[in-house]
Write an enzyme that holds these catalytic residues in place. Sequence first.
Site, PDB file in Angstrom:
ATOM      1  N   LYS A 176       5.936  31.462 -25.521  1.00 14.64           N
ATOM      2  CA  LYS A 176       7.129  32.287 -25.759  1.00 14.64           C
ATOM      3  C   LYS A 176       6.720  33.406 -26.716  1.00 14.64           C
ATOM      4  O   LYS A 176       6.882  33.302 -27.933  1.00 14.64           O
ATOM      5  CB  LYS A 176       8.265  31.416 -26.332  1.00 14.64           C
ATOM      6  CG  LYS A 176       9.624  32.097 -26.340  1.00 14.64           C
ATOM      7  CD  LYS A 176      10.704  31.094 -26.660  1.00 14.64           C
ATOM      8  CE  LYS A 176      12.044  31.767 -26.972  1.00 14.64           C
ATOM      9  NZ  LYS A 176      12.643  32.473 -25.855  1.00 14.64           N
TER      10      LYS A 176
HETATM   11  N1  PMP Z   1      13.039  31.387 -19.772  1.00 14.19           N
HETATM   12  C1  PMP Z   1      12.976  32.394 -20.646  1.00 14.19           C
HETATM   13  C2  PMP Z   1      12.226  33.621 -20.270  1.00 14.19           C
HETATM   14  C3  PMP Z   1      13.609  32.300 -21.886  1.00 14.19           C
HETATM   15  O1  PMP Z   1      13.552  33.306 -22.755  1.00 14.19           O
HETATM   16  C4  PMP Z   1      14.334  31.132 -22.204  1.00 14.19           C
HETATM   17  C5  PMP Z   1      15.018  31.031 -23.526  1.00 14.19           C
HETATM   18  N2  PMP Z   1      14.177  30.525 -24.510  1.00 14.19           N
HETATM   19  C6  PMP Z   1      14.378  30.098 -21.254  1.00 14.19           C
HETATM   20  C7  PMP Z   1      13.719  30.258 -20.049  1.00 14.19           C
HETATM   21  C8  PMP Z   1      15.107  28.819 -21.539  1.00 14.19           C
HETATM   22  O2  PMP Z   1      14.397  28.067 -22.488  1.00 14.19           O
HETATM   23  P1  PMP Z   1      15.145  27.092 -23.505  1.00 14.19           P
HETATM   24  O3  PMP Z   1      16.002  26.196 -22.686  1.00 14.19           O
HETATM   25  O4  PMP Z   1      14.051  26.385 -24.192  1.00 14.19           O
HETATM   26  O5  PMP Z   1      15.952  27.951 -24.408  1.00 14.19           O
END
Ligand code: PMP
Length: 306
Positions: free
Chosen positions: A158
């Site tokens: 991320k």
């Molecule tokens: N994909 C992307 C590109 C994101 O930015 C997020 C948000 N963090 C998610 C999926 C969902 O991840 P999470 O459930 O861990 O927030």
Amino acid sequence: MQSATGKIWMDGEFVDYENATIHVLSHVVHYGSGVFEGIRCYETREGPAVFRLKEHLKRLYDSSKVYRMEIPYSMEEMSDVILETVKINDLKSCYIRPLFYRGLGELGVSPLPCPVKCMVAVWPWGTYLGDDALQDGVSVRVSSWNRPAPNTFPSMAKASGNYLNSQLMKIEALESGYDEAIALDHYGYVSEGSGENIFIVRNGVIYTPPSSSSILPGITRHCVFTLAREFDIRIHQHVIPREALYISDEVFFSGTAAEITPVTKIDNIVIGQGSLGPITERIQSEFFKIVRGDTPDRHDWFTFVK
Ligand code: PMP
């Protein structure tokens, strides 16, 4: 949205909102060299509780490993910092943003001469895709932008720079009158939203793209797997062709910000009945029961802010 008050933790100390600044020549400003998390703290009957803190921290440290960032704090220390930041800001529920980034050093492409800096901020944040989105669903388009090809921008990390791709998707969606975008991967298969994972439901079975479809492995996505299995709903990771979106019975997004949001229209095609579908509703309502503390935390997903 983000409040212009409160304390932000920066490299070991709490600073006032207006003093939480960095130099314009910091590496991250020019080259997107940061890794971060988005976490929610929910108000429960037993007080504010951070949702899936351990999993978010694990992903944060995994992201920093990919980019060779040596973090001067252990995961346990960062966990304490996050809880302390929520506490000091006296918020019952909030969004939490930890960020590790490359600071002021040299402005060549190599981040290695630049120090790794750390910050944690919190702010109140309601629904992400609009107040009615959780009930009524959102209208989305398939983006003309694809997710990065394998071995280009690692999607399991991320990283701040990855969100330039998300921004292109989001701008295009908003400018053409949609709430959000769904991107295809390099091969033309469904990947994810600009900040959400995606699920489709067909004949009572849930499908979602695998990590080889350039997705961020979402923590809310993992909650969907857990809850679906508890409900005996079959759920599979499967490569999804674009047209499967249009002929699905239900489609929904998962994400820390978006929570569980139904998608009721894609490229102006009505999905299923065009409203919150029964399987989405089951997963969504159980998710909210858990995060609001209306049902016991049987999965050990909460860390309480004492
Ligand atoms: N994909 C992307 C590109 C994101 O930015 C997020 C948000 N963090 C998610 C999926 C969902 O991840 P999470 O459930 O861990 O927030």
